[in-house]
Design a protein around this motif. Structure first.
Motif, PDB file in Angstrom:
ATOM      1  N   GLN A   6      20.728  -9.815  22.917  1.00  0.00           N
ATOM      2  CA  GLN A   6      20.649  -8.884  24.047  1.00  0.00           C
ATOM      3  C   GLN A   6      21.624  -7.718  23.834  1.00  0.00           C
ATOM      4  O   GLN A   6      21.339  -6.585  24.208  1.00  0.00           O
ATOM      5  CB  GLN A   6      20.963  -9.627  25.354  1.00  0.00           C
ATOM      6  CG  GLN A   6      20.940  -8.771  26.591  1.00  0.00           C
ATOM      7  CD  GLN A   6      19.579  -8.101  26.820  1.00  0.00           C
ATOM      8  OE1 GLN A   6      18.556  -8.566  26.325  1.00  0.00           O
ATOM      9  NE2 GLN A   6      19.577  -7.000  27.546  1.00  0.00           N
ATOM     10  N   ALA A   7      22.762  -7.998  23.184  1.00  0.00           N
ATOM     11  CA  ALA A   7      23.736  -6.940  22.907  1.00  0.00           C
ATOM     12  C   ALA A   7      23.116  -5.845  22.032  1.00  0.00           C
ATOM     13  O   ALA A   7      23.508  -4.682  22.112  1.00  0.00           O
ATOM     14  CB  ALA A   7      24.975  -7.528  22.235  1.00  0.00           C
ATOM     15  N   ALA A   8      22.140  -6.229  21.211  1.00  0.00           N
ATOM     16  CA  ALA A   8      21.467  -5.232  20.364  1.00  0.00           C
ATOM     17  C   ALA A   8      20.408  -4.456  21.153  1.00  0.00           C
ATOM     18  O   ALA A   8      20.023  -3.346  20.775  1.00  0.00           O
ATOM     19  CB  ALA A   8      20.820  -5.918  19.170  1.00  0.00           C
ATOM     20  N   MET A   9      19.925  -5.040  22.245  1.00  0.00           N
ATOM     21  CA  MET A   9      18.826  -4.414  23.010  1.00  0.00           C
ATOM     22  C   MET A   9      19.322  -3.606  24.201  1.00  0.00           C
ATOM     23  O   MET A   9      18.536  -2.950  24.879  1.00  0.00           O
ATOM     24  CB  MET A   9      17.870  -5.498  23.514  1.00  0.00           C
ATOM     25  CG  MET A   9      17.158  -6.238  22.416  1.00  0.00           C
ATOM     26  SD  MET A   9      15.885  -7.331  23.092  1.00  0.00           S
ATOM     27  CE  MET A   9      16.554  -8.931  22.744  1.00  0.00           C
ATOM     28  N   LEU A  10      20.626  -3.680  24.431  1.00  0.00           N
ATOM     29  CA  LEU A  10      21.234  -3.105  25.635  1.00  0.00           C
ATOM     30  C   LEU A  10      20.843  -1.646  25.909  1.00  0.00           C
ATOM     31  O   LEU A  10      20.535  -1.274  27.031  1.00  0.00           O
ATOM     32  CB  LEU A  10      22.757  -3.199  25.474  1.00  0.00           C
ATOM     33  CG  LEU A  10      23.603  -3.340  26.704  1.00  0.00           C
ATOM     34  CD1 LEU A  10      23.279  -4.625  27.430  1.00  0.00           C
ATOM     35  CD2 LEU A  10      25.080  -3.366  26.287  1.00  0.00           C
ATOM     36  N   ALA A  11      20.862  -0.847  24.834  1.00  0.00           N
ATOM     37  CA  ALA A  11      20.645   0.595  25.023  1.00  0.00           C
ATOM     38  C   ALA A  11      19.172   0.976  24.922  1.00  0.00           C
ATOM     39  O   ALA A  11      18.812   2.129  25.055  1.00  0.00           O
ATOM     40  CB  ALA A  11      21.453   1.358  23.979  1.00  0.00           C
ATOM     41  N   GLU A  12      18.296   0.000  24.690  1.00  0.00           N
ATOM     42  CA  GLU A  12      16.892   0.312  24.400  1.00  0.00           C
ATOM     43  C   GLU A  12      15.979  -0.217  25.505  1.00  0.00           C
ATOM     44  O   GLU A  12      15.986  -1.411  25.785  1.00  0.00           O
ATOM     45  CB  GLU A  12      16.545  -0.341  23.051  1.00  0.00           C
ATOM     46  CG  GLU A  12      15.346   0.202  22.365  1.00  0.00           C
ATOM     47  CD  GLU A  12      15.519   1.599  21.793  1.00  0.00           C
ATOM     48  OE1 GLU A  12      16.656   2.016  21.560  1.00  0.00           O
ATOM     49  OE2 GLU A  12      14.486   2.263  21.603  1.00  0.00           O
TER      50      GLU A  12
END
Ligand code: KG4
Ligand code: ZN
Length: 342
Positions: free
Chosen positions: A121-127
């Motif tokens: 989720q940390a990788a998807m936060l900005a997307e």
């Protein structure tokens, strides 16, 4: 304007006591992390009993601080999210108990979160919109796993480590080289002055189409390189030059990165992925970030990596993922338990 949904996230799965308030899944209002590195460094690894005791001391101050820094009151919290698995049970249980207590006392719903899924989720936060199918890799101290990612809550495991996790290999090799704990950042720093081609350490691929990982072979290769096959050169590391140590660190790091990138590529090909996601402590490694970026660019895939500050354990990723469970009405009750496995 719709009311903001404030979620309090709590994380105690290993050696970081963390709390965070995230609104609507991606507005980070606060993030507090109390690290236990100082307590564990003299043992060269996490001592579960010490970790648990430190969580007990820190959990309420850390939660209070997260609420205060967010500039909200306790009654503004809409739900309490807790990472209840996987991890060290005696550490997890501290956060789980705190979360249940707050849920009961404040009359707010409880949400259980899988720590590994939260790393992604940390990788998807900005997307907002991720093009599917997506391949997702988690590289942490306890896990090295590849998933076919349907959405933030639906992940299908495609491969994982059959022995050491990638972060564990970094930590163990750092110990062999007598570099400070935690090993990942130490190896990365030392490797900056080394030649990644100095030593050709093995790249274990486990067969032509395996998506599993194995890092114990490379760890042993470093050990033999430093101490000899007969282990008689026990103190050889002490007599090595700074350059030799740097070359070993750089060559080890390059071998691990090569394997991680090659396996991700295999995963991409298997599901014809459009997007690649990367999270977990080892994702903070610049060599890995750059090498994966280069590979993704070369085949036209979009890469989303967690920001460096959110690669290692934190509670932002817990509160953020919980928003999607909140919207789906996926709540836990007070029988929730801490579990060591996923
Ligand atoms: O995700 P994480 O904080 O905890 C677990 O869920 O396990 O990952 C910690 C791991 C440790 O093994 C640490 O050495 C490794 O991540 N790590 C790194 C780096 N920063 C942390 N490994 C390589 N390079 C780094 N810069
Ligand atoms: Zn983690």
């Amino acid at each position: 304007m719709e009311k903001e949904i404030n979620i309090l996230g709590i994380e105690t799965s290993c050696d970081e006591t963390a709390a965070s308030i995230v609104a609507n899944g991606n507005i980070i209002k606060s993030s507090v992390v109390a690290s236990q590195i100082k307590l564990h460094e003299k043992f060269g690894g996490v001592v579960p009993e010490i970790a648990s005791r430190a969580h007990i001391e820190k959990i309420y101050p850390v939660i209070e601080q997260a609420i205060e820094q967010a500039g909200i009151e306790k009654h503004d919290i809409d739900a309490i999210a807790i990472a209840n698995q996987p991890g060290l049970v005696i550490s997890l249980i501290v956060g789980v108990t705190a979360a249940k207590t707050l849920s009961l006392a404040l009359g707010k719903p409880l949400i259980s979160i899988n720590h590994i899924h939260a790393h992604l989720q940390a990788a998807m936060l900005a997307e907002e919109n991720i093009e599917l199918p997506a391949i997702a890799m988690v590289v942490s101290g306890g896990h090295t796993s590849l998933y076919d990612c349907e959405n933030a809550l639906e992940l299908k495991l495609m491969g994982s480590t059959i022995d050491d996790a990638a972060g564990e290999a970094f930590d163990k090799v750092a110990a062999i080289l007598k570099l400070p704990y935690p090993g990942g950042p130490s190896i990365e720093k030392t490797a900056k002055n080394g030649n990644p081609k100095a030593i050709d350490f093995p790249r274990s691929m486990l067969g032509d189409d395996s998506l599993d990982f194995s890092f114990s072979g490379i760890k042993t290769a470093v050990l033999y390189y430093c101490q000899g096959q007969d282990m008689k050169g026990r103190n050889k590391v002490d007599s090595m030059s700074t350059q030799e140590i740097a070359d070993i660190a750089a060559s080890f790091q390059a071998a691990v990165v090569d394997v991680l990138v090659a396996k991700t590529r295999r995963g991409i090909e298997k599901i014809n992925a459009k997007t690649v996601l990367l999270g977990g402590g080892v994702a903070a490694n610049t060599a890995l970030r750059e090498s994966l970026q280069k590979m993704c660019d070369s085949i036209g895939k979009k890469l989303l990596i967690a920001p460096k500050s959110l690669c290692t354990d934190n509670a932002v990723m817990i509160a953020s993922l919980a928003y999607y469970k909140y919207k789906a009405g996926m709540f836990a009750d007070l029988t929730l338990e801490a579990k060591s496995t996923s």
